[in-house]
Write an enzyme that holds these catalytic residues in place. Structure first.
Site, PDB file in Angstrom:
ATOM      1  N   SER A 191      27.601  29.354  70.663  1.00  0.00           N
ATOM      2  CA  SER A 191      28.750  28.476  70.831  1.00  0.00           C
ATOM      3  C   SER A 191      29.534  28.924  72.052  1.00  0.00           C
ATOM      4  CB  SER A 191      29.635  28.555  69.596  1.00  0.00           C
ATOM      5  OG  SER A 191      30.909  28.030  69.888  1.00  0.00           O
ATOM      6  N   TYR A 204      33.968  33.726  63.297  1.00  0.00           N
ATOM      7  CA  TYR A 204      32.989  32.791  63.845  1.00  0.00           C
ATOM      8  C   TYR A 204      32.655  33.180  65.277  1.00  0.00           C
ATOM      9  CZ  TYR A 204      31.008  28.397  65.554  1.00  0.00           C
ATOM     10  OH  TYR A 204      30.203  27.447  66.124  1.00  0.00           O
TER      11      TYR A 204
HETATM   12  N1  LIG Z   1      29.195  20.984  66.367  1.00  0.00           N
HETATM   13  C1  LIG Z   1      29.703  21.660  67.366  1.00  0.00           C
HETATM   14  O1  LIG Z   1      30.585  21.194  68.060  1.00  0.00           O
HETATM   15  C2  LIG Z   1      29.187  23.014  67.699  1.00  0.00           C
HETATM   16  C3  LIG Z   1      29.663  23.660  68.828  1.00  0.00           C
HETATM   17  C4  LIG Z   1      29.165  24.917  69.143  1.00  0.00           C
HETATM   18  C5  LIG Z   1      28.220  25.500  68.337  1.00  0.00           C
HETATM   19  N2  LIG Z   1      27.763  24.889  67.232  1.00  0.00           N
HETATM   20  C6  LIG Z   1      26.752  25.557  66.420  1.00  0.00           C
HETATM   21  O2  LIG Z   1      25.651  24.705  66.212  1.00  0.00           O
HETATM   22  C7  LIG Z   1      25.032  24.990  64.973  1.00  0.00           C
HETATM   23  C8  LIG Z   1      24.859  23.723  64.152  1.00  0.00           C
HETATM   24  O3  LIG Z   1      26.107  23.122  63.972  1.00  0.00           O
HETATM   25  P1  LIG Z   1      26.294  21.634  63.459  1.00  0.00           P
HETATM   26  O4  LIG Z   1      27.618  21.237  63.975  1.00  0.00           O
HETATM   27  O5  LIG Z   1      25.105  20.849  63.802  1.00  0.00           O
HETATM   28  O6  LIG Z   1      26.392  21.881  61.881  1.00  0.00           O
HETATM   29  P2  LIG Z   1      26.313  20.849  60.652  1.00  0.00           P
HETATM   30  O7  LIG Z   1      26.282  19.441  61.118  1.00  0.00           O
HETATM   31  O8  LIG Z   1      27.372  21.283  59.732  1.00  0.00           O
HETATM   32  O9  LIG Z   1      24.866  21.158  60.038  1.00  0.00           O
HETATM   33  C9  LIG Z   1      24.617  22.341  59.409  1.00  0.00           C
HETATM   34  C10 LIG Z   1      23.171  22.391  58.971  1.00  0.00           C
HETATM   35  O10 LIG Z   1      22.934  23.674  58.403  1.00  0.00           O
HETATM   36  C11 LIG Z   1      22.571  23.563  57.034  1.00  0.00           C
HETATM   37  N3  LIG Z   1      23.272  24.623  56.336  1.00  0.00           N
HETATM   38  C12 LIG Z   1      24.611  24.815  56.284  1.00  0.00           C
HETATM   39  N4  LIG Z   1      24.909  25.898  55.569  1.00  0.00           N
HETATM   40  C13 LIG Z   1      23.735  26.409  55.147  1.00  0.00           C
HETATM   41  C14 LIG Z   1      23.370  27.521  54.353  1.00  0.00           C
HETATM   42  N5  LIG Z   1      24.290  28.319  53.825  1.00  0.00           N
HETATM   43  N6  LIG Z   1      22.065  27.758  54.124  1.00  0.00           N
HETATM   44  C15 LIG Z   1      21.126  26.943  54.639  1.00  0.00           C
HETATM   45  N7  LIG Z   1      21.404  25.881  55.390  1.00  0.00           N
HETATM   46  C16 LIG Z   1      22.689  25.604  55.633  1.00  0.00           C
HETATM   47  C17 LIG Z   1      22.956  22.181  56.591  1.00  0.00           C
HETATM   48  O11 LIG Z   1      22.044  21.674  55.655  1.00  0.00           O
HETATM   49  P3  LIG Z   1      22.267  21.699  54.046  1.00  0.00           P
HETATM   50  O12 LIG Z   1      23.643  21.193  53.796  1.00  0.00           O
HETATM   51  O13 LIG Z   1      21.162  20.867  53.512  1.00  0.00           O
HETATM   52  O14 LIG Z   1      22.088  23.142  53.672  1.00  0.00           O
HETATM   53  C18 LIG Z   1      22.821  21.383  57.890  1.00  0.00           C
HETATM   54  O15 LIG Z   1      21.475  21.003  58.083  1.00  0.00           O
HETATM   55  C19 LIG Z   1      25.879  26.037  64.305  1.00  0.00           C
HETATM   56  O16 LIG Z   1      25.300  27.299  64.533  1.00  0.00           O
HETATM   57  C20 LIG Z   1      27.192  25.922  65.044  1.00  0.00           C
HETATM   58  O17 LIG Z   1      27.877  27.144  65.024  1.00  0.00           O
HETATM   59  C21 LIG Z   1      28.243  23.645  66.895  1.00  0.00           C
END
Ligand SMILES: NC(=O)c1ccc[n+]([C@@H]2O[C@H](COP(=O)([O-])OP(=O)(O)OC[C@H]3O[C@@H](n4cnc5c(N)ncnc54)[C@H](OP(=O)(O)O)[C@@H]3O)[C@@H](O)[C@H]2O)c1
Ligand SMILES: *[C@@H]1O[C@H](CO)[C@@H](O)[C@H](O)[C@H]1NC(C)=O
Ligand SMILES: *[C@@H]1O[C@H](CO)[C@@H](O)[C@H](O)[C@H]1NC(C)=O
Ligand SMILES: *[C@@H]1O[C@H](CO)[C@@H](O)[C@H](O)[C@H]1NC(C)=O
Ligand SMILES: *[C@@H]1O[C@H](CO)[C@@H](O)[C@H](O)[C@H]1NC(C)=O
Length: 319
Positions: A191, A204
């Protein structure tokens, strides 16, 4: 007197030349990585690393977009996350849309060492060319001081297991067969918070600093054995994690993001993923210096900024 001025002038000229070179290098690298289609490595290069890709957290947001994009480029996909019905639905979609094989493994990454046996069993016999360490969580829905979240002890343990332990363990599971084939790609989704400490996102941001530094170090250890490691550090991407953010024009759609980020593979080991984020992050670094964020006014200012950009009532449903 005269000669002193000459020395100073020469020093000034050398400094200016160095700064110019440095700026030109930065611009050149940015153009090379993000804006030059002919240098991109392409799908055959990606497939040559192995038939399967493993994506953690593939049922929503960035992970889902990566899973679809990798399948579109010809890889079979292993999906790993918590909810079996979401996993099976996503696997069917990938098979239907891209005609690839899939496999699902149900695991909750907030667990400790014991959960990785199931992963090892699930991956047995597969030639894994690409691992995307994507799963990650915030410890609160929005930015908050450490003691302002419920059940701090549990949340901290969850964040550390999910964001740090998962990346390290998944890599250790997949790396041996990559090293023995002398081919493999590990992508760690970090991130923009990975570069310096961030008040109100403390655990985080620190977990992402771990991801970035660990990736760089392991990448150096195994690059001579054919394993490529890339850290992707995006800004705001449309996903469940950001569904209560107001100014949607600044937020990139996750499918576009995954496509652009995968195009940078093989060109750079550290990337914000796409051109627009590279520019936004550079501007952010200029306008929000570290010394200010970490001063006593930093957290107050960030809180104001957060309140200005996040809707008052966070909805837990996707729009
Ligand atoms: N969105 C942003 O703006 C942003 C910015 C910078 C970095 N990131 C990083 O990008 C990555 C993905 O983020 P996202 O925004 O795409 O997240 P998201 O939409 O919340 O998706 C999270 C995914 O992870 C799974 N998950 C969550 N908790 C889990 C657990 N305890 N065990 C197993 N699976 C789990 C969820 O599936 P289930 O619910 O089926 O388990 C879902 O498929 C993260 O590492 C985040 O830190 C995101
Ligand atoms: C899994 O996801 C489905 C669909 O989003 C949801 O209806 C169900 O309650 C979830 N199951 C668990 C155990 O969270
Ligand atoms: C990131 O990638 C490297 C490369 O193999 C891997 O060893 C590491 O465990 C991954 N995770 C983290 C947290 O850096
Ligand atoms: C991580 O690596 C960077 C260099 O890439 C370094 O400046 C930094 O101090 C390291 N540590 C943390 C916690 O980021
Ligand atoms: C979004 O996140 C919330 C809380 O983190 C969770 O309860 C909800 O199931 C998630 N929605 C989806 C579609 O993943």
């Amino acid at each position: 007197m005269e000669s002193d001025w000459d020395t100073l002038r020469a020093l000034g000229a050398v400094t200016a030349a160095c700064l110019l070179l440095w700026a030109a290098w930065g611009v050149g690298c940015t153009v090379y990585v993000y804006l030059l289609p002919p240098v991109r490595r392409g799908a055959p290069w990606l497939r040559a690393h192995g038939a399967w890709a493993v994506v953690t957290g593939p049922t929503s947001g960035i992970g889902k977009a990566y899973a679809h994009e990798l399948a579109r480029r010809g890889l079979n996909i292993v999906l790993i996350s918590r909810n079996l019905s979401k996993l099976e639905h996503e696997a069917e979609e990938i098979e239907r849309l891209h005609g690839r094989l899939t496999r699902v493994i149900q695991v909750d990454f907030t667990g400790g060492l014991e959960i990785y046996e199931a992963v090892k069993t699930g991956l047995k016999g597969l030639e894994v060319g690409v691992l995307v360490n994507n799963v990650g969580m915030l410890y609160e829905k929005a930015m908050a001081k450490l003691l302002d979240c419920e059940d701090v002890a549990k949340r901290l343990s969850d964040v550390i297991n999910c964001n740090i332990m998962s990346v390290a363990q998944m890599t250790a599971i997949v790396l041996p067969q990559m090293v023995s084939r002398r081919k493999g790609i590990v992508i760690n989704i970090s991130s923009f918070t990975d570069r310096k400490p961030w008040p109100l996102l403390s655990a985080y941001a620190a977990s992402k600093a771990f991801v970035r530094n660990f990736s760089q170090a392991v990448g150096a250890e195994y690059c001579s054995q054919g394993v490529l490691v890339q850290t992707v550090s995006p800004l705001m991407i449309e996903s469940n994690m950001t569904n209560n953010v107001k100014y949607r024009t600044l937020v990139l759609n996750s499918a576009d993001f995954a496509r652009q980020a995968l195009d940078t593979l093989g060109l750079t080991s550290q990337t914000s993923g796409c051109f627009s984020h590279a520019v936004q992050i550079a501007l952010l670094a200029l306008s929000l210096p570290s010394w200010f964020c970490l001063s006593r006014w930093g957290p107050k200012f960030l809180l104001l900024l957060n309140n200005a950009t996040v809707k008052a009532k966070p909805s837990h449903k996707r729009p």
